[in-house]
Design an enzyme around this catalytic site. Structure first.
Site, PDB file in Angstrom:
ATOM      1  N   CYS A 275      37.935  28.797  -0.411  1.00  0.00           N
ATOM      2  CA  CYS A 275      36.570  28.464   0.020  1.00  0.00           C
ATOM      3  C   CYS A 275      36.582  27.387   1.097  1.00  0.00           C
ATOM      4  O   CYS A 275      35.578  27.159   1.772  1.00  0.00           O
ATOM      5  CB  CYS A 275      35.741  28.001  -1.168  1.00  0.00           C
ATOM      6  SG  CYS A 275      36.485  26.620  -2.012  1.00  0.00           S
TER       7      CYS A 275
ATOM      8  N   HIS B 265      44.690  29.094  -8.657  1.00  0.00           N
ATOM      9  CA  HIS B 265      43.763  28.389  -9.548  1.00  0.00           C
ATOM     10  C   HIS B 265      44.026  28.683 -11.023  1.00  0.00           C
ATOM     11  O   HIS B 265      44.119  27.770 -11.850  1.00  0.00           O
ATOM     12  CB  HIS B 265      42.324  28.741  -9.190  1.00  0.00           C
ATOM     13  CG  HIS B 265      42.039  28.480  -7.758  1.00  0.00           C
ATOM     14  ND1 HIS B 265      42.300  27.267  -7.180  1.00  0.00           N
ATOM     15  CD2 HIS B 265      41.561  29.278  -6.781  1.00  0.00           C
ATOM     16  CE1 HIS B 265      41.986  27.333  -5.892  1.00  0.00           C
ATOM     17  NE2 HIS B 265      41.540  28.541  -5.633  1.00  0.00           N
TER      18      HIS B 265
END
Ligand SMILES: Cc1cc2nc3c(=O)[nH]c(=O)nc-3n(C[C@H](O)[C@H](O)[C@H](O)COP(=O)(O)OP(=O)(O)OC[C@H]3O[C@@H](n4cnc5c(N)ncnc54)[C@H](O)[C@@H]3O)c2cc1C
Length: 454
Positions: free
Chosen positions: A42, A10
Site C-alpha cells: 500500500c 504480512h
C-alpha cells in the site's frame, strides 16, 4: 517442535511474532524467496506520488528483527521452498544465491506464500512498457519507467488501480484509467457512489474509461499502444492492476483448496492436513455477510490470520478467527471512500429475495459550524431479518471509522433498528444530536415501515 513458515510478508511476519510471543524458545525456520520481508504494498502509490520519499521506509520488520525474537528463530532469505514432502515431513528448499537444494524437516508448516498479481491474458502484456504493481521491485520498476514519462495508463478499476490513478495524476502525469467493468470499485461500492468518485477523478484530470476492456498491448518506441474494445490509446507506460490469485501450487493435492485455488482453513487456520496451517493471501477467508468462504486478499486479513495461525500452532484452539467483512477505505483527492460488507449488487446476487438498500446524503455536523461536509451513504440490509449486510460512505469528511463501526455491526449480526438507536456521542464539533450513522439506520427502518427511505 519445529515450525516452518513459508513466505514472510504480512501473514508470515505476524505468525512468527505470535509464536515467539507465546513461546520464546520455539524453533522456527522461515523461508522467504525474496531478500526483504514485510513490504507494505500500500506504500507504492504513496511512493509514486512522492508522499513517501523512500520505499525503504514502508518495511516494518527485517529478518534480523525476527531472529532477535528467540534463540531458535532462523530466517533464510532468498530461499525458495519448491516442494513439501508430507510423507517424510520435510520441505525441499533451493538456496537462490547458490542454486543448492536441500531438505529441512518440520513438525508444523505455516503456508504464508501470499498471492500473484494476475497477469491478464492480453496479447503483448509481457512487452516492454507494461508493468505489474505488487512488490518492492515492481514499485522501483514503475518509478524508473515514469522518470521520463508524461502519460500513464492504468488497467483495472479496483482499489489499487483507482488509488494509483489518483496518485499519478496528482504527481502531474496525464493518467488514463481503463476499467473493464461497468463502474470502478465494483467490489466496494454501488453505482451511485462509484459515479461520484468517477466524477471527482475526472474533475481532477484522470481520464476514466468504464466498460472498456484491453485487447492488446503493442510496444512503440519508448511507449505502448493500448488497443481496447473501444479504440486505441497511447501511453508512455501501462500498469496492470487486475487482481490477485493465491500462490498455492506447493500444496496442490496436499490440502483442500477452493475453486479459486485458495487454501481452505478452519477457524484456527488449520488446513485439511492437521500439520499444515495457512494464512493471508494464500488462503480463503470466512466472509461473514454471506457466511461462506471467499477470496479476499487484504493485508488486514493477512495479519490477523497470521497471528491466529501462530497462536494455534503453539496452543491449538487458543484463538479463533472471527471472519471478515472486507472492510476497506481509500483516500482520493481529499475525499474518503470507506466500505464494509456487501454492496447491494452483490447482496442481490446472493439473496435476491431479501437484499435491500437505502441511500442517504447528510451533513456530518451542523450547518452553523464554520464548515461541514456532505456524507454520501448507502446501507445494504436484509429486509426479512433486518440485519445489516454492508455500507458505503464517501465524503470530504474522514468517514473511514464509520466503515469500522458497520464492520462490527455486521460481525455481531446487528439490525438496522440497532444502528438507528445505538448510543453515539453528540457534540457540534463532531456531529449532530443524531449522528449521520443513526440517520442512516432510521432511513432503513423507514423504508421497511413505509416503503420509502425518508
Ligand atoms: C498496490 C497494493 C496496495 C495494497 N493496499 C492494501 C491496503 O491498503 N490495505 C489492505 O488491507 N491490503 C492492501 N493490499 C493487499 C496486501 O498487500 C496483501 O493482502 C498482503 O500483501 C498479503 O500478505 P501475505 O503475507 O499473505 O502475502 P504476500 O504479501 O503475497 O507475501 C507472500 C510472501 O511469500 C513469499 N513466497 C511465496 N512462495 C514462496 C516459496 N515457495 N518459498 C519462499 N517464499 C515464498 C513471497 O516472496 C512473498 O514475500 C495491497 C496490495 C497491493 C499490491
Amino acid at each position: 517442535m519445529k515450525t516452518i513458515v513459508i513466505g514472510c510478508t504480512h501473514a508470515g511476519t505476524a505468525a512468527v511474532q505470535e509464536i515467539m510471543a507465546r513461546d520464546p524458545q520455539a524453533e522456527v525456520t522461515v523461508f522467504e524467496r525474496r531478500n526483504d520481508i514485510s513490504f507494505l504494498s500500500c506504500g507504492i502509490y504513496l511512493y509514486l506520488e512522492g508522499v513517501v520519499d523512500s520505499l525503504r521506509k514502508v518495511f516494518y520488520a527485517t529478518a534480523q528483527d525476527l531472529e532477535k525474537l528467540g534463540p531458535n528463530v532462523h530466517v533464510k532469505m532468498q530461499s525458495d521452498v519448491v516442494a513439501i514432502r508430507t510423507e517424510l515431513k520435510v520441505v525441499e528448499v533451493q538456496d537462490l544465491t547458490t542454486g543448492q537444494m536441500y531438505t529441512e524437516p518440520y513438525d508444523k508448516i505455516i503456508m504464508t506464500t501470499g498471492s500473484y498479481p494476475i497477469v491478464p491474458t492480453i496479447k503483448g502484456v509481457n512487452t516492454h512498457g507494461v508493468y505489474l504493481c505488487k512488490t518492492y521491485d515492481d514499485a522501483l520498476n514503475i518509478k524508473r519507467a515514469s522518470f521520463d514519462a508524461s502519460t500513464i495508463a492504468i488497467v483495472g478499476g479496483g482499489y489499487i488501480g483507482t488509488e494509483l490513478s489518483e496518485a499519478l495524476s496528482r504527481r502531474g502525469y496525464k493518467t488514463t484509467l481503463i476499467n473493464g467493468r461497468p463502474h470502478i470499485l465494483g467490489h466496494y461500492v454501488d453505482e451511485d457512489i462509484a459515479t461520484k468518485i468517477r466524477d471527482d477523478l475526472v474533475a481532477n484530470g484522470v481520464d476514466v474509461h468504464d466498460n472498456e476492456a484491453v485487447e492488446r498491448f503493442e510496444p512503440e518506441g519508448d511507449g505502448v499502444y493500448i488497443h481496447t474494445t473501444r479504440g486505441e490509446l497511447h501511453a508512455d507506460l501501462a500498469i496492470c492492476c487486475v487482481g490477485f490469485s493465491p500462490m498455492t501450487e506447493l500444496v496442490a493435492g496436499i490440502v483442500d483448496l477452493t475453486k479459486q485455488k485458495a487454501i481452505k482453513v478452519n477457524n484456527y487456520m488449520q488446513t485439511s492436513n492437521p500439520d499444515i496451517f495457512a494464512a493471508g493471501d494464500s488462503a480463503a477467508v470466512h466472509f461473514n455477510p454471506t457466511n461462506s468462504h471467499v477470496y479476499a486478499p487484504l493485508a488486514t486479513n493477512a495479519v490477523r490470520m497470521g497471528k491466529i495461525a501462530g497462536a494455534n500452532v503453539v496452543d491449538y484452539g487458543s484463538v479463533s478467527y472471527m471472519g471478515t467483512q472486507s472492510t476497506s477505505a481509500l483516500k482520493l483527492f481529499g475525499k474518503t471512500m470507506a466500505t464494509s460488507g456487501l454492496t447491494y449488487e452483490k447482496a442481490h446476487k446472493y439473496f435476491p429475495d431479501e437484499a435491500d438498500y437505502v441511500h442517504l446524503t447528510d451533513n456530518y455536523r451542523p450547518e452553523f459550524m464554520p464548515t461541514t461536509a456532505q456524507v454520501y451513504m448507502t446501507l445494504v440490509f436484509n429486509r426479512k431479518t433486518r440485519a445489516i449486510m454492508g455500507a458505503q460512505f464517501y465524503s470530504e469528511y474522514d468517514v473511514s471509522m464509520s466503515a469500522n463501526l458497520i464492520s462490527v455491526m455486521i460481525q455481531n449480526k446487528n439490525t438496522v433498528d440497532e444502528l438507528a438507536y445505538v448510543d453515539m456521542l453528540f457534540n457540534p464539533s463532531f456531529d449532530r444530536p443524531w449522528n449521520y450513522m443513526n440517520l442512516l439506520g432510521h432511513a432503513a427502518v423507514n423504508k421497511l415501515q413505509n416503503g420509502a427511505a425518508k
